[in-house]
Design an enzyme around this catalytic site. Structure first.
Site, short mmCIF file in Angstrom:
data_model
loop_
_atom_site.label_atom_id
_atom_site.label_comp_id
_atom_site.label_asym_id
_atom_site.label_seq_id
_atom_site.Cartn_x
_atom_site.Cartn_y
_atom_site.Cartn_z
N ALA A 32 0.87 -1.20 0.00
CA ALA A 32 0.00 0.00 0.00
C ALA A 32 0.90 1.24 0.00
O ALA A 32 0.74 2.16 0.79
CB ALA A 32 -0.97 -0.02 1.18
N HIS A 37 6.25 6.40 2.02
CA HIS A 37 7.23 5.36 1.67
C HIS A 37 8.23 5.90 0.64
O HIS A 37 9.42 5.60 0.70
CB HIS A 37 6.53 4.13 1.07
N GLY A 149 9.86 5.20 9.09
CA GLY A 149 9.21 6.49 9.30
C GLY A 149 8.99 6.77 10.78
O GLY A 149 8.70 5.86 11.56
N GLU A 150 9.13 8.04 11.14
CA GLU A 150 8.90 8.42 12.54
C GLU A 150 7.41 8.46 12.88
O GLU A 150 7.05 8.68 14.02
CB GLU A 150 9.52 9.80 12.81
#
Ligand code: PAF
Length: 282
Positions: A32, A37, A149-150
């Site tokens: 997804a 991303h 990712g944060e």
């Protein structure tokens, strides 16, 4: 495009890079693929000779069979999105059997207590599943650097801890949250919101920004009360939790201490979608 579904074919591709001491950057995903991303992939491509992205919906990190079944899977669409960035990215899209080899169970990890806070408390076993699959993927891809990712800040801290404890030779890098112009944090779940829901969801970041302003002069308990009362007055949302925690331990705080970094963590439900966000407070 380079798309591999087995460890052997992936390794054949990567060996050429390893043999020449070239660096491999890795972005693990569950598919997804969205712009968040792509930001991780861009960062990996800037800093490495080869970038690998995995697309694998990991069964052991779901505590709910229906969630696992409903998780969006569209490999063709993901490939097209990744290709829009570069056709040199290596896609690894294995089957469950290729990863778990007929033993789809989690390893049990101790993350020094990080696993008991927030998402860990809400989703028992979730971080064992995440640690299990990320460890397996690191062992297969053997990247020099991996990017996370944060937005899932707790997951990022947990993966750093897993690497520290297992001694895997991977640098784990956190990448700041990628937001829409509206402030909404990018997430695969946003796709499940209506057009009105997408507008309403921007409220999350507005509240987090206001909490950050208040955190300069108010104590954490007052900031927490502010956020909770804001959500009580907004009938669109059901607030699951808002916590101000120390970035290193993820333990909630009631007082600020010099030299510590803090974050506000928020989970709220809108139109039946569980939205998650966080903000650095100092
Ligand atoms: O953040 C995710 O998408 C997943 O938790 C991860 C890290 C790919 C492990 O399955």
């Amino acid at each position: 495009m380079f798309i591999y579904t087995t460890k052997t074919t992936l390794e054949r591709h990567l060996k050429a890079f390893r043999d020449q001491n070239k660096t491999i950057g890795f972005v693990p995903t569950m598919g997804a693929i969205h712009h968040g991303h792509l930001t991780l992939l861009e960062k990996s491509m800037r800093n490495n000779d080869c970038t690998v992205v995995s697309i694998f919906v990991n069964p052991t990190q779901f505590n709910n069979a229906e969630d696992l079944e409903k998780y969006p899977r569209d490999l063709d669409r993901d490939v097209t999105t990744i290709e829009s960035l570069s056709n040199q990215i290596v896609i690894f899209a294995p089957s469950v059997n290729e990863i778990y080899e007929n033993n789809t169970v989690s390893e049990s990890f101790s993350y020094d207590g990080l696993e008991f806070e927030m998402e860990g408390a809400q989703r028992p076993g979730h971080f064992d599943g995440v640690g299990t699959v990320v460890k397996k993927l690191f062992e297969i891809v053997r990247p020099n650097v991996a990017y996370f990712g944060e937005k899932d800040f707790q997951q990022l801290q947990i993966i750093k801890k897993m690497v520290e404890k297992t001694g895997l030779d991977v640098e784990v890098v956190g990448v700041p949250i990628h937001r829409e112009h509206s402030g909404l944090a990018m997430s695969s779940r946003n796709e499940r919101l209506s057009i009105q829901g997408l507008k309403d969801a921007t409220y999350l970041y507005r509240v987090l920004e206001e909490a950050k302003k208040r955190f300069v002069s108010e104590n954490p308990v007052k900031v927490q009360q502010f956020v909770e009362s804001e959500f009580k007055n907004n009938p669109n949302f059901e607030l699951e939790y808002f916590t101000i925690a120390d970035e290193a331990t993820l333990k909630p705080i009631v007082e600020k201490e010099a030299g510590h970094k803090y974050r506000g963590f928020l989970v709220a439900h809108l139109e039946g979608v569980r939205l998650i966000d966080n903000i650095s407070l100092n």
